[in-house]
Design an enzyme around this catalytic site. Structure first.
Site, mmCIF file in Angstrom:
data_model
loop_
_atom_site.group_PDB
_atom_site.id
_atom_site.type_symbol
_atom_site.label_atom_id
_atom_site.label_comp_id
_atom_site.label_asym_id
_atom_site.label_seq_id
_atom_site.Cartn_x
_atom_site.Cartn_y
_atom_site.Cartn_z
ATOM 1 N N LYS A 177 0.846 -1.200 0.000
ATOM 2 C CA LYS A 177 0.000 0.000 0.000
ATOM 3 C C LYS A 177 0.881 1.249 0.000
ATOM 4 O O LYS A 177 1.620 1.490 0.943
ATOM 5 C CB LYS A 177 -0.928 -0.011 1.207
ATOM 6 C CG LYS A 177 -1.850 -1.236 1.243
ATOM 7 C CD LYS A 177 -2.751 -1.264 2.454
ATOM 8 C CE LYS A 177 -1.975 -1.387 3.742
ATOM 9 N NZ LYS A 177 -2.856 -1.661 4.908
ATOM 10 N N THR A 209 -8.595 9.762 7.958
ATOM 11 C CA THR A 209 -8.319 8.482 7.302
ATOM 12 C C THR A 209 -8.092 7.348 8.303
ATOM 13 O O THR A 209 -7.523 6.313 7.944
ATOM 14 C CB THR A 209 -7.061 8.618 6.409
ATOM 15 O OG1 THR A 209 -5.955 9.068 7.225
ATOM 16 C CG2 THR A 209 -7.292 9.596 5.279
ATOM 17 N N GLY A 211 -8.406 4.087 10.123
ATOM 18 C CA GLY A 211 -9.040 2.816 9.805
ATOM 19 C C GLY A 211 -8.884 2.347 8.380
ATOM 20 O O GLY A 211 -9.462 1.314 7.998
ATOM 21 N N THR A 212 -8.080 3.043 7.573
ATOM 22 C CA THR A 212 -7.982 2.661 6.167
ATOM 23 C C THR A 212 -7.419 1.253 5.983
ATOM 24 O O THR A 212 -7.904 0.488 5.143
ATOM 25 C CB THR A 212 -7.097 3.659 5.389
ATOM 26 O OG1 THR A 212 -5.876 3.860 6.117
ATOM 27 C CG2 THR A 212 -7.794 4.973 5.202
ATOM 28 N N GLY A 213 -6.379 0.903 6.753
ATOM 29 C CA GLY A 213 -5.769 -0.413 6.576
ATOM 30 C C GLY A 213 -6.697 -1.546 6.945
ATOM 31 O O GLY A 213 -6.807 -2.545 6.218
ATOM 32 N N CYS A 214 -7.364 -1.408 8.081
ATOM 33 C CA CYS A 214 -8.326 -2.426 8.514
ATOM 34 C C CYS A 214 -9.453 -2.564 7.484
ATOM 35 O O CYS A 214 -9.881 -3.671 7.148
ATOM 36 C CB CYS A 214 -8.927 -2.047 9.865
ATOM 37 S SG CYS A 214 -7.726 -1.722 11.166
#
Length: 265
Positions: A177, A209, A211-214
């Site tokens: 990412k 932003t 929580g984007t990875g989860c």
């Protein structure tokens, strides 16, 4: 007519009391994408828009029993892992995944959005040798790539080298990412070592932003549970997360969450 049962996805992750990341983000994403979300809690955090004020890991046995309780009775079509803060938890979850023949998305969570450490240094080797080999897709961000491989990604050209290094640990696919790159589009690289997919989206000027990875990892798992192939699942997840980032909203005094329900507005 019998009521149809939606695909089932299990998240194995920590709780975010602020509701933007972790188990809470995973379940919101799964609901938004039409699958039934289930959870194995690995840790409790005291967390808000400003950072992580405290974290308490659950015993490995509690994690194991939660997992077996869900999988043995309800069944599952995909598993997503998130915060696993110790070597004991990583090893326990890796052993459980070895007995579950479904796609697995590993989000090797190392630090929070605010820079708070969420993975003990002593657990890194277990992530490399136990957890990543169980992954259908591994989804590290650039900070996590550096933690796992020592490679500092500063350009798109570095992303291919980073992906190769992650793949050496055994996941079938690596999704690197690139959202933390300084300029240009938000670009991610998905590869299995032979085919490459460069996924680009406009970079939205929105600081909210959390929580984007989860959210991305859960969206990928949701697509795989529906029967999509990895490239299709990741492409759909990227589109969903891009919309959620664009709609991210302020909460508290710091970084607000992405909007998991953006398609409903």
């Amino acid at each position: 007519m019998p009521i149809p049962v939606p695909p089932r996805v299990l998240t194995v992750a920590g709780s975010d009391s602020g509701g933007g990341a972790g188990i809470q983000a995973d379940l919101k994403t799964m609901l938004a994408l039409g699958v039934h979300g289930m959870s194995v809690l690995t840790a409790v955090t005291a967390q808000n828009s400003l950072g992580v004020q405290g974290a308490w890991e659950l015993p490995a046995e509690a994690v194991r029993i939660q997992y077996r309780s869900v999988v043995d009775d309800i069944g599952v079509q995909a598993v997503k892992t998130g915060m696993l803060s110790s070597a004991a938890l990583v090893q326990t979850v890796a052993e459980l995944l070895a007995d579950t023949e479904v796609p697995v998305v590993v989000d090797p969570v190392g630090v929070s959005k605010h820079g708070d450490p969420l993975l003990a240094a002593s657990a890194l080797d277990s992530v490399r040798t136990k957890l990543l080999p169980a992954a259908t897709v591994a989804t590290p961000n650039l900070d996590e790539v550096a933690q796992l491989t020592g490679i500092r990604v500063e350009s798109e050209a570095d992303m291919r080298r980073a992906a190769d290094a992650v793949l050496e640990f055994g996941p079938r696919w690596a999704l690197i990412k690139g959202g933390h790159l300084a300029a240009g589009d938000a670009v991610d690289l998905l590869t299995d070592g032979s085919e490459e997919h460069w996924l680009r989206a406009p970079r939205h000027d929105n600081r909210h932003t959390h929580g984007t990875g989860c959210t991305l990892a859960s969206a990928v798992a949701s697509g795989l549970a529906k029967g999509l192939e990895v490239p299709e699942a990741v492409t759909a997840a990227k589109e969903y997360v891009t919309g959620a980032i664009a709609a991210g909203f302020p909460l508290g005094g710091g970084i607000g969450p992405v909007d998991h329900a953006w398609r409903l507005h």
